[in-house]
Scaffold this motif. Structure first.
Motif, PDB file in Angstrom:
ATOM      1  N   SER A  12      -1.502  40.015 -84.518  1.00  0.00           N
ATOM      2  CA  SER A  12      -1.055  39.782 -83.146  1.00  0.00           C
ATOM      3  C   SER A  12      -0.780  38.298 -82.883  1.00  0.00           C
ATOM      4  CB  SER A  12      -2.021  40.384 -82.135  1.00  0.00           C
ATOM      5  OG  SER A  12      -3.314  39.924 -82.331  1.00  0.00           O
ATOM      6  N   VAL A  78     -12.052  28.566 -82.664  1.00  0.00           N
ATOM      7  CA  VAL A  78     -12.364  28.314 -81.265  1.00  0.00           C
ATOM      8  C   VAL A  78     -13.852  28.581 -81.080  1.00  0.00           C
ATOM      9  CG1 VAL A  78     -11.806  30.679 -80.504  1.00  0.00           C
ATOM     10  CG2 VAL A  78     -11.726  28.814 -78.869  1.00  0.00           C
ATOM     11  N   ILE A 346      -6.598  43.446 -81.303  1.00  0.00           N
ATOM     12  CA  ILE A 346      -7.965  43.958 -81.237  1.00  0.00           C
ATOM     13  C   ILE A 346      -8.828  43.129 -80.293  1.00  0.00           C
ATOM     14  CG2 ILE A 346     -10.056  44.404 -82.636  1.00  0.00           C
ATOM     15  CD1 ILE A 346      -8.368  45.208 -84.928  1.00  0.00           C
ATOM     16  N   ARG A 372      -7.659  50.248 -83.242  1.00  0.00           N
ATOM     17  CA  ARG A 372      -6.484  49.519 -82.732  1.00  0.00           C
ATOM     18  C   ARG A 372      -5.740  48.993 -83.934  1.00  0.00           C
ATOM     19  NH1 ARG A 372      -9.373  46.155 -78.540  1.00  0.00           N
ATOM     20  NH2 ARG A 372     -11.162  46.706 -79.805  1.00  0.00           N
ATOM     21  N   GLY A 374      -2.321  48.222 -86.563  1.00  0.00           N
ATOM     22  CA  GLY A 374      -1.377  47.129 -86.656  1.00  0.00           C
ATOM     23  C   GLY A 374      -0.197  47.233 -85.703  1.00  0.00           C
ATOM     24  N   LYS A 462       5.136  53.482 -97.191  1.00  0.00           N
ATOM     25  CA  LYS A 462       4.079  52.460 -97.131  1.00  0.00           C
ATOM     26  C   LYS A 462       4.492  51.228 -97.946  1.00  0.00           C
ATOM     27  CE  LYS A 462      -0.324  51.155 -96.535  1.00  0.00           C
ATOM     28  NZ  LYS A 462      -1.217  51.205 -95.419  1.00  0.00           N
TER      29      LYS A 462
HETATM   30  C1  LIG Z   1      -8.409  47.515 -94.889  1.00  0.00           C
HETATM   31  C2  LIG Z   1      -7.602  47.699 -93.645  1.00  0.00           C
HETATM   32  C3  LIG Z   1      -6.440  48.457 -93.705  1.00  0.00           C
HETATM   33  C4  LIG Z   1      -5.682  48.647 -92.571  1.00  0.00           C
HETATM   34  N1  LIG Z   1      -4.553  49.398 -92.667  1.00  0.00           N
HETATM   35  C5  LIG Z   1      -3.767  49.549 -91.596  1.00  0.00           C
HETATM   36  C6  LIG Z   1      -2.558  50.299 -91.692  1.00  0.00           C
HETATM   37  O1  LIG Z   1      -2.217  50.856 -92.741  1.00  0.00           O
HETATM   38  N2  LIG Z   1      -1.780  50.397 -90.595  1.00  0.00           N
HETATM   39  C7  LIG Z   1      -2.125  49.793 -89.425  1.00  0.00           C
HETATM   40  O2  LIG Z   1      -1.370  49.908 -88.463  1.00  0.00           O
HETATM   41  N3  LIG Z   1      -3.270  49.080 -89.289  1.00  0.00           N
HETATM   42  C8  LIG Z   1      -4.097  48.945 -90.341  1.00  0.00           C
HETATM   43  N4  LIG Z   1      -5.249  48.232 -90.226  1.00  0.00           N
HETATM   44  C9  LIG Z   1      -5.578  47.609 -88.923  1.00  0.00           C
HETATM   45  C10 LIG Z   1      -4.857  46.275 -88.727  1.00  0.00           C
HETATM   46  O3  LIG Z   1      -5.092  45.450 -89.838  1.00  0.00           O
HETATM   47  C11 LIG Z   1      -5.351  45.643 -87.430  1.00  0.00           C
HETATM   48  O4  LIG Z   1      -4.956  46.463 -86.364  1.00  0.00           O
HETATM   49  C12 LIG Z   1      -4.752  44.268 -87.187  1.00  0.00           C
HETATM   50  O5  LIG Z   1      -5.041  43.396 -88.249  1.00  0.00           O
HETATM   51  C13 LIG Z   1      -5.265  43.688 -85.884  1.00  0.00           C
HETATM   52  O6  LIG Z   1      -4.595  42.508 -85.636  1.00  0.00           O
HETATM   53  P1  LIG Z   1      -5.250  41.343 -84.792  1.00  0.00           P
HETATM   54  O7  LIG Z   1      -4.280  40.228 -84.827  1.00  0.00           O
HETATM   55  O8  LIG Z   1      -5.690  41.842 -83.470  1.00  0.00           O
HETATM   56  O9  LIG Z   1      -6.588  40.945 -85.587  1.00  0.00           O
HETATM   57  P2  LIG Z   1      -6.692  40.300 -87.022  1.00  0.00           P
HETATM   58  O10 LIG Z   1      -5.573  40.710 -87.897  1.00  0.00           O
HETATM   59  O11 LIG Z   1      -8.085  40.573 -87.470  1.00  0.00           O
HETATM   60  O12 LIG Z   1      -6.528  38.728 -86.771  1.00  0.00           O
HETATM   61  C14 LIG Z   1      -7.500  37.951 -86.123  1.00  0.00           C
HETATM   62  C15 LIG Z   1      -7.233  36.481 -86.409  1.00  0.00           C
HETATM   63  O13 LIG Z   1      -8.133  35.695 -85.644  1.00  0.00           O
HETATM   64  C16 LIG Z   1      -8.693  34.695 -86.480  1.00  0.00           C
HETATM   65  N5  LIG Z   1      -9.971  34.291 -85.901  1.00  0.00           N
HETATM   66  C17 LIG Z   1     -11.170  34.903 -85.994  1.00  0.00           C
HETATM   67  N6  LIG Z   1     -12.092  34.195 -85.337  1.00  0.00           N
HETATM   68  C18 LIG Z   1     -11.468  33.123 -84.802  1.00  0.00           C
HETATM   69  C19 LIG Z   1     -11.889  32.027 -84.011  1.00  0.00           C
HETATM   70  N7  LIG Z   1     -13.161  31.873 -83.620  1.00  0.00           N
HETATM   71  N8  LIG Z   1     -10.975  31.093 -83.654  1.00  0.00           N
HETATM   72  C20 LIG Z   1      -9.675  31.224 -84.019  1.00  0.00           C
HETATM   73  N9  LIG Z   1      -9.220  32.255 -84.773  1.00  0.00           N
HETATM   74  C21 LIG Z   1     -10.109  33.177 -85.155  1.00  0.00           C
HETATM   75  C22 LIG Z   1      -8.788  35.381 -87.834  1.00  0.00           C
HETATM   76  O14 LIG Z   1      -8.948  34.446 -88.874  1.00  0.00           O
HETATM   77  C23 LIG Z   1      -7.438  36.091 -87.871  1.00  0.00           C
HETATM   78  O15 LIG Z   1      -6.426  35.195 -88.243  1.00  0.00           O
HETATM   79  C24 LIG Z   1      -6.075  48.062 -91.342  1.00  0.00           C
HETATM   80  C25 LIG Z   1      -7.246  47.314 -91.261  1.00  0.00           C
HETATM   81  C26 LIG Z   1      -8.019  47.142 -92.401  1.00  0.00           C
HETATM   82  C27 LIG Z   1      -9.308  46.331 -92.311  1.00  0.00           C
END
Ligand SMILES: Cc1cc2nc3c(=O)[nH]c(=O)nc-3n(C[C@H](O)[C@H](O)[C@H](O)COP(=O)(O)OP(=O)(O)OC[C@H]3O[C@@H](n4cnc5c(N)ncnc54)[C@H](O)[C@@H]3O)c2cc1C
Length: 484
Positions: A12, A78, A346, A372, A374, A462
């Motif tokens: 995100s 942060v 998320i 939640r 990707g 995929k």
């Molecule tokens: C093994 C696995 C397989 C998956 N497969 C699928 C799939 O096939 N299809 C699908 O749709 N979804 C899948 N998902 C889910 C998908 O990966 C998540 O929905 C998505 O990554 C969420 O995005 P996000 O940006 O909210 O969080 P994240 O991708 O977790 O990103 C969070 C970011 O915040 C950073 N961060 C953390 N703490 C801090 C802080 N204190 N300060 C600043 N930055 C910080 C992290 O380093 C990271 O860069 C899968 C998840 C996993 C674990």
């Protein structure tokens, strides 16, 4: 000139940064703060966890790309939020702590006009005693380094099995409230396929363990889906897939303690049981990061910003399951107290679970938290970026809206790697949060748009998505034409 600070460079955060930079003129600043200087395409970690992809195929360094695209980057975490400034400054800021380079350990106050909290979940291994990736023979595939570690352990075990060892493999959820069952489901299918490829399948017992009440719940209360010309429940489809592959299952299990090769869990009947294993991959609980927020007088105002995850425009009134409604879910991801703060992906606090909450006879809550995935993470990030652009351009209302109640999700679980030998299980759900008013006779989902498929085509899809999303994340020509 406006300054937009984005916390997190996951799906995100990166999507928001890319869209903001593409659409805003150069006088506006886009700054990303994230502890990891690599972008990782998390869904492909599954293939790293079976040794069929290397980490460097699913990640790339962000600083050169951001430099080229005029996005500023700070490799930092942060730590606290100050949405009103403090005694010294009236500007809103976040405090960050550098995690790398010469500035490592230093803190800095980063001011902003608009803040996007895209920090995703904390992988809360500490909520389950003994669950720590790489210890007690239990592993994770939630990050690329976890997945690599998992593969080394699995590979070791496969080599021992080739020498005649019998093994037990346990895959699923490592906490009573875990989510992300889809990832564990995909991993178990891939591991099972790898055991076949190495001709050791007969020596392994492969077991699914989950906090789900029924197979195929996936934190979405299960779905009724079209399957070819038939209609079936996701529980029936997953049962069929597991039966076909000789995978056993344990359901309603709240894993609460891990010892070396032993998973302890509580059942909904209130019994305390354990399962031994030689290799486990257990998804931890996902929690908020425990951030604190302060007002201009340095008073703690954490409850205005966070309820574990960040508060947004959802209806958080506590309600019994029977009164849960699709309207409870947020549409703009804007914090109700500070309208220049947003939380897509998320990072936002869901109003409640989607799966029916279940409590064991001992009072332990054992049921999946809402998934939640990707696609919604990307969609919500883009709509937040578009709303911020509109506000900067003088519009008053937030026109871009999207709820998990009118958004679909596709869980495409590859089940084995290879262009001719791989297979895929696709379960597409619309909407993610069931809408019982619109679709009263089909358990809140639209049939036709909610469907399941098994076969090689799912695997190819995929694969195609892997390359398409990495192309998009690298912001190569016309990247924005690829949907979230
Ligand atoms: C093994 C696995 C397989 C998956 N497969 C699928 C799939 O096939 N299809 C699908 O749709 N979804 C899948 N998902 C889910 C998908 O990966 C998540 O929905 C998505 O990554 C969420 O995005 P996000 O940006 O909210 O969080 P994240 O991708 O977790 O990103 C969070 C970011 O915040 C950073 N961060 C953390 N703490 C801090 C802080 N204190 N300060 C600043 N930055 C910080 C992290 O380093 C990271 O860069 C899968 C998840 C996993 C674990």
């Amino acid at each position: 000139m406006s300054k937009i600070v984005i916390l997190g460079a996951g799906i995100s955060g990166h999507v928001a940064a890319a869209h903001l930079r593409r659409k805003l003129s150069k006088e506006h600043e886009v700054l990303v703060v994230s502890p990891n200087s690599n972008y990782q395409w998390i869904p492909s970690n599954i293939w790293v966890g079976i040794g069929r992809m290397k980490s460097d195929q699913i990640l790339f360094p962000l600083p050169p790309l951001y430099k080229k695209k005029n996005i500023n980057f700070k490799q930092a975490l942060v730590t606290t939020f100050h949405p009103e400034g403090d005694a010294e400054t009236e500007s809103a800021f976040v405090k960050i702590k550098y995690v790398n380079g010469q500035q490592k350990g230093n803190t800095e106050n980063v001011t902003y006009d608009y803040l996007i909290n895209a920090t995703g979940p904390k992988l809360a291994f500490d909520m389950t005693e003994g669950l720590n990736p790489g210890t007690n023979k239990a592993y994770s595939v939630c990050t690329y380094s976890h997945a690599e570690h998992a593969w080394h352990a699995l590979d070791d075990l496969i080599q021992q099995m080739k020498q005649g060892k019998k093994a037990k493999i346990l895959i699923g959820t490592g906490h009573a409230k875990s989510t992300c069952q889809g990832a564990a489901f995909e991993y178990i299918l891939n591991v099972e396929q790898e055991l076949r490829r190495h001709n050791v399948r007969d020596q392994a017992e492969v077991i699914w363990i989950a906090n789900e009440y029924q197979l195929g719940d996936f934190g979405m209360d299960g779905v009724l889906l079209s399957y070819g010309d038939n209609i079936m429940k996701s529980s029936e489809m997953v049962e069929m897939i597991f039966e076909d592959r000789g995978i056993k299952w344990i359901l309603g299990a709240g894993v609460n303690k891990i010892e070396d090769g032993i998973a302890h869990y509580e059942t909904l009947d209130g019994e305390y049981k354990s399962e031994t294993y030689d290799f486990a991959m257990l998804i931890p609980a996902f929690s908020g990061h425990g951030f604190k927020a302060f007002d201009k007088n340095n008073e703690d105002i954490t409850e205005k910003l966070f309820k574990g995850f960040m508060l947004v425009d959802a209806d958080y009134t506590p309600k019994p399951y029977e009164e849960w409604s699709v309207q409870d879910w947020p549409e703009t991801y804007q914090n109700p107290s500070y309208n220049n703060i947003f939380a897509p992906g998320i990072a936002f606090a869901p109003p409640h679970a989607i799966s029916k909450p279940r409590v064991s006879k001992n009072g332990t809550s054992i049921s999946p938290a809402p998934p939640r995935t990707g696609m919604p993470s990307g969609i919500t990030a883009k709509l937040v970026a578009d709303n911020i652009i509109d506000i900067i351009n003088g519009k008053k209302d937030l026109h871009h809206k999207g709820s998990l109640g009118n958004m679909g999700a596709a869980c495409i679980a590859s089940a084995g790697y290879g262009m001719t030998k791989g297979s895929g299980v696709s379960i597409t759900t619309y909407p993610i949060v069931p809408d019982y008013n619109k679709y009263p006779n089909t358990q809140g989902r639209k049939l036709g748009k909610t469907f399941g498929e098994i076969g090689l085509a799912g695997h190819w899809l995929k694969f195609a998505l892997h390359y398409a999303f990495i192309y998009k994340a690298k912001m190569k020509p016309f990247w924005w034409l690829i949907p979230e």
